[in-house]
Design a protein around this motif. Structure first.
Motif, PDB file in Angstrom:
ATOM      1  N   LEU A  51       0.832  -1.201   0.000  1.00  0.00           N
ATOM      2  CA  LEU A  51       0.000   0.000   0.000  1.00  0.00           C
ATOM      3  C   LEU A  51       0.868   1.253   0.000  1.00  0.00           C
ATOM      4  O   LEU A  51       0.632   2.177  -0.781  1.00  0.00           O
ATOM      5  CB  LEU A  51      -0.932   0.006   1.216  1.00  0.00           C
ATOM      6  N   GLN A  52       1.891   1.270   0.836  1.00  0.00           N
ATOM      7  CA  GLN A  52       2.781   2.435   0.893  1.00  0.00           C
ATOM      8  C   GLN A  52       3.464   2.652  -0.451  1.00  0.00           C
ATOM      9  O   GLN A  52       3.511   3.768  -0.963  1.00  0.00           O
ATOM     10  CB  GLN A  52       3.824   2.275   1.990  1.00  0.00           C
ATOM     11  N   TYR A  54       2.508   1.653  -3.427  1.00  0.00           N
ATOM     12  CA  TYR A  54       1.536   2.059  -4.445  1.00  0.00           C
ATOM     13  C   TYR A  54       1.160   3.535  -4.297  1.00  0.00           C
ATOM     14  O   TYR A  54       1.080   4.261  -5.287  1.00  0.00           O
ATOM     15  CB  TYR A  54       0.286   1.181  -4.358  1.00  0.00           C
ATOM     16  N   ARG A  55       0.947   3.960  -3.068  1.00  0.00           N
ATOM     17  CA  ARG A  55       0.577   5.362  -2.836  1.00  0.00           C
ATOM     18  C   ARG A  55       1.680   6.311  -3.282  1.00  0.00           C
ATOM     19  O   ARG A  55       1.415   7.318  -3.936  1.00  0.00           O
ATOM     20  CB  ARG A  55       0.288   5.590  -1.356  1.00  0.00           C
ATOM     21  N   LYS A  58       1.937   6.315  -7.205  1.00  0.00           N
ATOM     22  CA  LYS A  58       0.900   7.089  -7.885  1.00  0.00           C
ATOM     23  C   LYS A  58       0.972   8.574  -7.564  1.00  0.00           C
ATOM     24  O   LYS A  58       0.889   9.407  -8.461  1.00  0.00           O
ATOM     25  CB  LYS A  58      -0.497   6.549  -7.522  1.00  0.00           C
ATOM     26  N   SER A  59       1.118   8.926  -6.302  1.00  0.00           N
ATOM     27  CA  SER A  59       1.073  10.344  -5.919  1.00  0.00           C
ATOM     28  C   SER A  59       2.286  11.119  -6.418  1.00  0.00           C
ATOM     29  O   SER A  59       2.188  12.302  -6.726  1.00  0.00           O
ATOM     30  CB  SER A  59       0.939  10.499  -4.407  1.00  0.00           C
ATOM     31  N   TYR A  92      -6.071   2.774   6.745  1.00  0.00           N
ATOM     32  CA  TYR A  92      -6.615   2.673   5.382  1.00  0.00           C
ATOM     33  C   TYR A  92      -7.822   1.743   5.341  1.00  0.00           C
ATOM     34  O   TYR A  92      -8.856   2.064   4.770  1.00  0.00           O
ATOM     35  CB  TYR A  92      -5.523   2.173   4.437  1.00  0.00           C
ATOM     36  N   ARG A 118      -9.873   3.899   1.790  1.00  0.00           N
ATOM     37  CA  ARG A 118     -10.189   5.322   1.876  1.00  0.00           C
ATOM     38  C   ARG A 118     -11.270   5.682   0.883  1.00  0.00           C
ATOM     39  O   ARG A 118     -11.284   5.225  -0.247  1.00  0.00           O
ATOM     40  CB  ARG A 118      -8.937   6.121   1.592  1.00  0.00           C
ATOM     41  N   GLU A 121     -10.861   6.611  -3.002  1.00  0.00           N
ATOM     42  CA  GLU A 121      -9.605   6.039  -3.481  1.00  0.00           C
ATOM     43  C   GLU A 121      -9.825   4.554  -3.700  1.00  0.00           C
ATOM     44  O   GLU A 121     -10.005   3.793  -2.772  1.00  0.00           O
ATOM     45  CB  GLU A 121      -8.501   6.233  -2.444  1.00  0.00           C
ATOM     46  N   ILE A 123      -8.381   1.159  -5.825  1.00  0.00           N
ATOM     47  CA  ILE A 123      -7.230   0.651  -6.549  1.00  0.00           C
ATOM     48  C   ILE A 123      -7.725  -0.428  -7.498  1.00  0.00           C
ATOM     49  O   ILE A 123      -8.246  -1.447  -7.066  1.00  0.00           O
ATOM     50  CB  ILE A 123      -6.178   0.078  -5.580  1.00  0.00           C
TER      51      ILE A 123
END
Length: 142
Positions: A51-52, A54-55, A58-59, A92, A118, A121, A123
């Motif tokens: 998750l970390q 991927y975030r 993307k960000s 999350y 979230r 959000e 995925i």
């Protein structure tokens, strides 16, 4: 529009290595002892690390060229701050889309999504079997 591909399979193998290494180096011992479980802790750390990654991917609009640096950062987090990683996953997952008053859109046809998270959000993942390839002028499923 820039299509930002995410190398899911490659990252999965690397995150597995990172989590197993953190376990071998006893970085996850405290959490395993606290819960009296090993596999569940490994699963949660794996999911939290993914998750970390991927975030950030993307960000910050990362590409495969950034992956080495990102994986090193992730390895440090898994070894030095596993509890923080786990707390971010818990936060999350615990956010309810209903509580936030937001309805989720359905994922595109042929893809699956992780929607327990979230609000706003989602995925989406498209499997290899869902991709269409043109072979001798005719599209077909792989």
């Amino acid at each position: 529009i820039l299509l930002q591909n995410f190398p899911f399979c490659i990252m999965s193998v690397n995150i597995t290595r990172i989590v197993l290494q953190a376990l071998r180096e006893e970085c996850l011992s405290r959490e395993c002892n606290r819960r009296q479980q090993v596999i569940a802790v490994l699963n949660d750390v794996y999911a939290a690390a993914f998750l970390q990654l991927y975030r950030v991917w993307k960000s910050q609009h990362k590409t495969i060229a950034d992956s080495g640096f990102l994986l090193k950062e992730l390895e440090l987090s898994a070894k030095k701050k596993p509890k923080q990683l786990l707390k971010s996953l818990e936060a999350y997952v615990s956010r309810s889309p209903v509580a936030d008053g937001i309805q989720r859109l359905s994922p595109p046809s042929g893809s699956s999504s992780i929607s327990a998270g979230r609000a706003g959000e989602e995925i989406n993942f498209t499997g290899v079997c869902d991709l269409q390839v043109e072979l001798e002028g005719e599209p077909r499923l792989v």
